[in-house]
Design a protein around this motif. Structure first.
Motif, PDB file in Angstrom:
ATOM      1  N   GLY A  25      21.539 -10.570 -62.231  1.00  0.00           N
ATOM      2  CA  GLY A  25      20.532 -11.077 -62.704  1.00  0.00           C
ATOM      3  C   GLY A  25      21.584 -12.310 -63.291  1.00  0.00           C
ATOM      4  O   GLY A  25      21.106 -12.682 -64.111  1.00  0.00           O
ATOM      5  N   SER A  26      22.803 -12.514 -62.577  1.00  0.00           N
ATOM      6  CA  SER A  26      23.596 -13.461 -63.829  1.00  0.00           C
ATOM      7  C   SER A  26      23.253 -15.057 -63.567  1.00  0.00           C
ATOM      8  O   SER A  26      23.091 -16.069 -64.544  1.00  0.00           O
ATOM      9  N   ARG A  27      21.859 -15.752 -62.530  1.00  0.00           N
ATOM     10  CA  ARG A  27      21.135 -16.889 -63.120  1.00  0.00           C
ATOM     11  C   ARG A  27      19.777 -16.551 -63.898  1.00  0.00           C
ATOM     12  O   ARG A  27      19.556 -17.976 -64.095  1.00  0.00           O
ATOM     13  N   LEU A  28      20.147 -16.078 -64.558  1.00  0.00           N
ATOM     14  CA  LEU A  28      18.569 -16.262 -65.955  1.00  0.00           C
ATOM     15  C   LEU A  28      19.574 -15.200 -66.923  1.00  0.00           C
ATOM     16  O   LEU A  28      19.175 -15.231 -68.251  1.00  0.00           O
ATOM     17  N   TRP A  29      20.448 -16.193 -67.340  1.00  0.00           N
ATOM     18  CA  TRP A  29      21.497 -15.630 -68.503  1.00  0.00           C
ATOM     19  C   TRP A  29      21.052 -16.831 -69.595  1.00  0.00           C
ATOM     20  O   TRP A  29      21.034 -17.597 -68.915  1.00  0.00           O
ATOM     21  N   PRO A  30      21.562 -16.640 -70.417  1.00  0.00           N
ATOM     22  CA  PRO A  30      21.479 -15.468 -71.623  1.00  0.00           C
ATOM     23  C   PRO A  30      20.079 -14.607 -71.831  1.00  0.00           C
ATOM     24  O   PRO A  30      20.581 -13.980 -72.170  1.00  0.00           O
ATOM     25  N   LEU A  31      18.995 -15.189 -71.079  1.00  0.00           N
ATOM     26  CA  LEU A  31      18.227 -13.647 -70.861  1.00  0.00           C
ATOM     27  C   LEU A  31      18.821 -12.415 -70.606  1.00  0.00           C
ATOM     28  O   LEU A  31      18.944 -11.355 -71.075  1.00  0.00           O
ATOM     29  N   SER A  32      19.409 -12.388 -69.052  1.00  0.00           N
ATOM     30  CA  SER A  32      20.455 -11.290 -68.095  1.00  0.00           C
ATOM     31  C   SER A  32      21.483 -11.162 -69.199  1.00  0.00           C
ATOM     32  O   SER A  32      22.149 -12.231 -68.956  1.00  0.00           O
ATOM     33  N   ARG A  33      21.764 -10.159 -69.286  1.00  0.00           N
ATOM     34  CA  ARG A  33      22.854  -9.429 -69.488  1.00  0.00           C
ATOM     35  C   ARG A  33      23.447  -8.414 -68.980  1.00  0.00           C
ATOM     36  O   ARG A  33      22.178  -7.653 -68.112  1.00  0.00           O
ATOM     37  N   LYS A  34      25.201  -8.173 -68.752  1.00  0.00           N
ATOM     38  CA  LYS A  34      24.806  -6.880 -67.899  1.00  0.00           C
ATOM     39  C   LYS A  34      24.100  -5.370 -68.658  1.00  0.00           C
ATOM     40  O   LYS A  34      24.467  -5.009 -68.066  1.00  0.00           O
ATOM     41  N   SER A  35      24.180  -5.840 -69.897  1.00  0.00           N
ATOM     42  CA  SER A  35      23.380  -4.401 -70.968  1.00  0.00           C
ATOM     43  C   SER A  35      22.600  -4.734 -70.607  1.00  0.00           C
ATOM     44  O   SER A  35      21.575  -3.207 -70.201  1.00  0.00           O
ATOM     45  N   GLN A  36      21.970  -5.469 -70.442  1.00  0.00           N
ATOM     46  CA  GLN A  36      20.071  -5.165 -69.998  1.00  0.00           C
ATOM     47  C   GLN A  36      20.334  -6.671 -68.710  1.00  0.00           C
ATOM     48  O   GLN A  36      19.913  -7.536 -68.885  1.00  0.00           O
ATOM     49  N   PRO A  37      20.523  -6.379 -67.516  1.00  0.00           N
ATOM     50  CA  PRO A  37      20.038  -7.299 -66.593  1.00  0.00           C
ATOM     51  C   PRO A  37      18.462  -7.976 -66.176  1.00  0.00           C
ATOM     52  O   PRO A  37      17.946  -6.943 -67.028  1.00  0.00           O
ATOM     53  N   LYS A  38      18.455  -8.403 -65.648  1.00  0.00           N
ATOM     54  CA  LYS A  38      16.918  -9.004 -65.536  1.00  0.00           C
ATOM     55  C   LYS A  38      15.445  -8.273 -65.023  1.00  0.00           C
ATOM     56  O   LYS A  38      14.894  -7.983 -65.611  1.00  0.00           O
ATOM     57  N   GLN A  39      16.215  -7.150 -64.408  1.00  0.00           N
ATOM     58  CA  GLN A  39      14.844  -6.222 -64.115  1.00  0.00           C
ATOM     59  C   GLN A  39      14.769  -5.369 -65.259  1.00  0.00           C
ATOM     60  O   GLN A  39      14.005  -4.539 -64.736  1.00  0.00           O
ATOM     61  N   TYR A  40      15.110  -5.294 -66.177  1.00  0.00           N
ATOM     62  CA  TYR A  40      15.067  -4.332 -67.551  1.00  0.00           C
ATOM     63  C   TYR A  40      14.747  -5.441 -68.327  1.00  0.00           C
ATOM     64  O   TYR A  40      14.601  -4.631 -69.636  1.00  0.00           O
ATOM     65  N   LEU A  41      13.888  -5.766 -68.143  1.00  0.00           N
ATOM     66  CA  LEU A  41      13.652  -7.567 -69.175  1.00  0.00           C
ATOM     67  C   LEU A  41      12.042  -7.481 -69.128  1.00  0.00           C
ATOM     68  O   LEU A  41      11.539  -7.342 -68.400  1.00  0.00           O
ATOM     69  N   PRO A  42      11.860  -6.770 -70.365  1.00  0.00           N
ATOM     70  CA  PRO A  42       9.944  -6.344 -70.756  1.00  0.00           C
ATOM     71  C   PRO A  42       9.355  -7.930 -70.656  1.00  0.00           C
ATOM     72  O   PRO A  42       8.988  -7.490 -72.089  1.00  0.00           O
ATOM     73  N   ILE A  43       9.374  -8.871 -69.970  1.00  0.00           N
ATOM     74  CA  ILE A  43       8.967 -10.120 -69.723  1.00  0.00           C
ATOM     75  C   ILE A  43       7.356 -10.331 -69.068  1.00  0.00           C
ATOM     76  O   ILE A  43       7.118 -11.432 -69.106  1.00  0.00           O
ATOM     77  N   PHE A  44       7.729  -9.097 -68.530  1.00  0.00           N
ATOM     78  CA  PHE A  44       6.215 -10.365 -67.249  1.00  0.00           C
ATOM     79  C   PHE A  44       5.334  -8.674 -67.137  1.00  0.00           C
ATOM     80  O   PHE A  44       5.166  -7.973 -67.307  1.00  0.00           O
ATOM     81  N   GLU A  45       4.793  -9.486 -68.671  1.00  0.00           N
ATOM     82  CA  GLU A  45       3.371  -9.242 -69.149  1.00  0.00           C
ATOM     83  C   GLU A  45       3.442  -7.316 -69.589  1.00  0.00           C
ATOM     84  O   GLU A  45       2.645  -6.475 -69.507  1.00  0.00           O
ATOM     85  N   GLY A  46       4.648  -7.410 -70.658  1.00  0.00           N
ATOM     86  CA  GLY A  46       4.895  -6.627 -70.913  1.00  0.00           C
ATOM     87  C   GLY A  46       5.544  -5.756 -70.050  1.00  0.00           C
ATOM     88  O   GLY A  46       5.918  -4.410 -70.660  1.00  0.00           O
TER      89      GLY A  46
END
Length: 332
Positions: free
Chosen positions: A13-34
């Protein structure tokens, strides 16, 4: 025969840096209605499939386990890649882990999809076609002249051809023609049919993937064996070559959440605050003013701030790649 939801979860998920990192890529970000996109993917397909199979990598499999546990999912098969070898190999591992007649419904873990009647109708049709021996892809009816996606040219369920990401003028022509669909990156087929086609068109990928799979220990693949697998996408390896291809034209709401433009549009629909000029702040409650700017995002994390025009969302990947070399700690 079982129907497996094969969840591909290896992306960064490199296009979502700085939210998305190698240690927590975008699919693991709890930002979609929790919830995370990974959790939404698994829960969305639970009623359509008998079993779950996760194909992840050595950097993120613990995040997958954590998300599955939080979602109350305890029964699943897990394949852990030692290094990224692209989607043709990732899907081959899943196919080797199944029985030849099993249906694999292959989905990325980082897409946002509205589950409902349209989605269920499309998936059920794909499963029916897969049972008949076809290799099925999903084409999404485009809502705008998008230049960030590949396209499928179709006549009903017949695939006429695949097209690379177009320029704006070509994308507008695709939209007007009415028979071009966004290539969703979702697939459905019998495990044995996929392996037969992979063996026919990319025998080296097939044989090297088989050796790596058979050499796995407790679901973890060996690095040296994995590095011998040619890195090629499933589109190039199978989809663009097979004569067994079918497309299910689909109209369910879908986004690959591949850029801050997608995030912006989704957050705005969810009621996230934007000012009168369309500017948005993500990641901080600090009072922020935008002067002389419109459709601009400010994204803040503990160690980085990104400011970008929404139209430049695809360029974030270049920042990620530069920082990977210059300041790797900022992308880790």
């Amino acid at each position: 025969m079982n129907i497996f939801n094969v969840v591909l979860s290896g992306g960064v998920g490199s296009r979502l840096w700085p939210l998305s990192r190698k240690s927590q890529p975008k699919q693991y970000l709890p930002i979609f209605e929790g919830e995370t996109l990974f959790q939404k993917t698994v829960s969305r397909n639970a009623e359509l499939c008998d079993k779950v199979m996760i194909v992840g990598n050595c950097d993120n499999y613990k995040l997958s386990r954590k998300d599955l546990n939080a979602a109350g999912v305890s029964e699943y098969r897990e394949i852990i890649e030692a290094c990224p070898r692209n989607t043709a190999a990732a899907i081959a591992f899943a196919a080797f882990a199944a029985q030849p007649e099993d249906i694999l419904f292959v989905t990325p873990s980082d897409h946002l999809i509205k589950s409902g009647a349209e989605y269920q109708k499309a998936v059920k049709r794909a499963i029916q076609l897969a049972k008949e021996g076809y290799i099925v892809t999903f084409g999404l009816k485009p809502s705008r002249p998008e230049t960030g996606f590949g396209y499928i040219e179709a006549a009903g369920e017949e695939v006429k051809g695949f097209r690379e990401k177009p320029n704006l003028e070509t994308a507008e022509d695709f939209l007007k023609s009415g028979n071009f669909y966004w290539n969703s990156g979702m697939f459905c087929f019998q495990a044995g049919v996929y392996l037969d086609e992979l063996k026919a068109f990319e025998p080296e990928v097939y044989s090297a993937s088989k050796i790596a799979f058979e050499g796995a220990l407790e679901g973890k693949l060996d690095f040296e064996l994995s590095m011998k697998i040619p890195s090629i996408s499933v589109d190039y390896a199978v989809m663009e070559n097979t004569k067994k291809i079918k497309v299910v034209p689909s109209e369910f709401a879908w986004s690959d959440m591949g850029s801050f433009e997608s995030i912006y549009d989704h957050f705005k629909k969810q009621g996230h605050q934007v000012d009168s000029k369309g500017n948005m702040v993500i990641g901080t409650n600090l009072h922020t003013e935008f002067l002389g700017l419109k459709n601009t995002l400010l994204i803040q994390t503990a160690d980085a701030i990104l400011v970008l025009k929404k139209d430049n969302a695809q360029d974030v990947k270049k920042v990620f790649e530069r920082l990977e070399k210059e300041k790797p700690e900022l992308v880790s």
